[in-house]
Enzyme design. Structure first.
Site, short mmCIF file in Angstrom:
data_model
loop_
_atom_site.label_atom_id
_atom_site.label_comp_id
_atom_site.label_asym_id
_atom_site.label_seq_id
_atom_site.Cartn_x
_atom_site.Cartn_y
_atom_site.Cartn_z
N ARG A 146 0.63 -1.13 0.08
CA ARG A 146 0.05 -0.20 -0.05
C ARG A 146 0.87 1.19 0.02
O ARG A 146 0.63 2.44 -0.67
CB ARG A 146 -1.04 -0.02 1.14
CG ARG A 146 -2.29 -1.11 1.17
CD ARG A 146 -3.08 -0.93 2.18
NE ARG A 146 -4.30 -1.73 1.50
CZ ARG A 146 -5.05 -2.41 2.54
NH1 ARG A 146 -4.99 -2.05 3.86
NH2 ARG A 146 -6.23 -2.90 2.16
N LYS B 200 -21.98 -15.85 -0.30
CA LYS B 200 -23.40 -15.42 -0.01
C LYS B 200 -24.03 -14.74 -0.93
O LYS B 200 -23.45 -13.73 -1.36
CB LYS B 200 -23.74 -14.93 1.40
CG LYS B 200 -23.50 -15.79 2.62
CD LYS B 200 -23.57 -15.14 3.78
CE LYS B 200 -23.26 -16.31 4.79
NZ LYS B 200 -23.04 -15.16 6.21
N GLY C 85 -11.05 -8.02 -2.52
CA GLY C 85 -11.36 -9.02 -1.70
C GLY C 85 -10.63 -10.37 -2.20
O GLY C 85 -9.42 -10.27 -2.80
N GLY D 152 -15.12 -3.54 0.68
CA GLY D 152 -16.18 -3.00 0.86
C GLY D 152 -16.52 -1.50 -0.13
O GLY D 152 -17.52 -1.81 -0.56
#
Ligand code: AMP
Length: 398
Positions: free
Chosen positions: A37, A201, A355, A378
């Site tokens: 990063r 999910k 992710g 997110g």
């Protein structure tokens, strides 16, 4: 179309600029274990240095509740200094904008770089409190640059609050790339546009499915979420992951795809096992052949072929979520197959949502074969849901 002011559009010569970076790096015993990063932030910082700005960097790291030196950004300043080949002054104030930060900012010369302490040392940070937002802005000559995509879906002082007290609010190169691909390429894609969704999910990706169904030519569903769709079509799925509450939703999506002329593909075969264990014996089950004591942990070879064929002529692809339990090597083949297909697509724009799919692509060594790998988990999901991200919205339009 999002058209935000970037570091290429602003004049920072001789001016103090606050730059929100994502220096949320992993630390072990006070040492940085992965500086990806920090390296990623260099292009924006170097550009501002070259333009003669006086640069004040800020970031959060971890989730300290108030000052906690285990979460200090001091190691980041040291690493950054090595990478830039120049001094990076670290202003160690427990109140983040304190005596040290003010003195260091006042001493900056053109092209100098300093870093202030972890923004989460201030509890108002995550509540977008006015006092801390004003404090941050007070260090600057009214110029703010946001290059932290990972927090763009949050309204915090250091990415949104501060913009209310600065006259110029631009984005850095990392943010610009996320906007170009996850934002603009997805909304105005070259066709055929294919989305590949996986992961565990349906419930966590409802809005993504809904949003993408309005945009794509083909929607591919794999991973654990596929079983809810298979069950909705009347197929037995044994002990596979199933969200019974979402069967009606899955049916609705299947109908919506039909109405819109979107090709919706779900697996035609599955790698099944009786235990959630890498070494458990497994077999390939065709649709309708999953037994009551079996669970599907990966897509099968016929599905890999079906999905690969659907991707073959794609001009834009967005991928979010693994095709199976890729953490276990024996159930990673489907995820690897998709990564390989994407890596081999000629002339297509390939966009990897953050992710697990980003981790898979990186692990497999295909990172440089993709057009864009999002750095935000997110934030990238919310972008794909079609939501306005506060951190993006707060930047000035061109
Ligand atoms: P998500 O965070 O929703 O993208 O889900 C990622 C997780 O989904 C990974 O940890 C995978 O192991 C898991 N996953 C993918 N396919 C399956 C499956 N067939 N059964 C159970 N978990 C799965």
């Amino acid at each position: 179309m999002l058209n935000k002011k970037s570091v290429d559009d602003i004049n920072v010569q001789g001016k103090k600029v606050l730059v929100r970076c994502d220096f949320n790096v992993p630390l072990k015993d006070g040492k940085i274990t992965d500086d990806t990063r920090i390296v990623a932030a260099l292009p924006t910082i170097k550009k501002l240095v070259a333009d003669g700005g006086r640069i004040i960097l800020c970031s959060h790291l971890g989730k300290p509740k108030g000052p906690n030196h285990d979460f200090s950004l001091a190691p980041v300043a040291a690493r950054l200094s090595e990478l830039l080949g120049k001094d990076v002054v670290f202003a160690a104030d427990d109140e983040v904008v304190g005596e040290n930060a003010r003195a260091a900012a006042a001493n900056l010369k053109d092209g100098d770089v300093m870093l202030i302490e972890n923004t989460r040392y201030r509890s108002e940070e995550s509540k977008c409190g006015e006092a801390f937002s004003k404090d941050l802005a007070s260090l600057t000559d009214g110029i703010f640059v946001n290059d932290a995509f990972g927090t763009a879906h949050r309204s915090h002082c250091s990415n949104v609050g501060v913009t209310k007290f600065c006259d110029t609010n631009a984005v850095g190169y990392l943010m610009q790339k996320e906007i170009d691909f996850l934002g603009n390429a997805v909304n105005d894609p070259q066709r055929p546009f294919v989305a590949v969704l996986g992961g565990s999910k349906v419930s966590s990706k409802i809005s993504v499915i809904q949003n993408l169904l309005d945009k794509v030519d083909t929607l591919i569903i794999g991973g654990g979420m596929a079983y809810t769709f298979m069950k909705a079509l009347g197929q037995e799925v044994g002990k596979s992951l199933l969200e019974a509450d979402y069967l009606d939703y899955a049916k609705e999506m299947i109908e919506k795809a039909q109405e819109k002329g979107v090709k919706l593909l779900i697996p035609v075969d599955t790698v099944v096992t009786k235990e959630f264990n890498n070494d458990a014996p497994s077999r390939i089950a065709e649709n309708g052949d999953i037994q009551a004591d079996e669970m599907g942990l990966d897509i099968g070879p016929a599905t890999c072929k079906l999905f690969a064929d659907a991707l073959a002529d794609a001009k834009t692809v967005v991928w979010n979520g693994p095709m199976g339990v890729f953490e276990m090597p024996n159930f990673a083949k489907g995820t690897i197959a998709i990564a390989e297909v994407l890596a081999g697509l000629d002339g297509a724009t390939t966009i990897i949502g953050g992710g697990d799919s980003a981790a898979a692509v990186n692990q497999l060594g295909y990172a440089d074969k993709m057009t864009h790998i999002s750095t935000g988990g997110g934030a990238s999901l919310e972008f794909l849901e079609g939501k306005e991200l506060p951190g993006v919205a707060a930047a000035d339009d061109k």
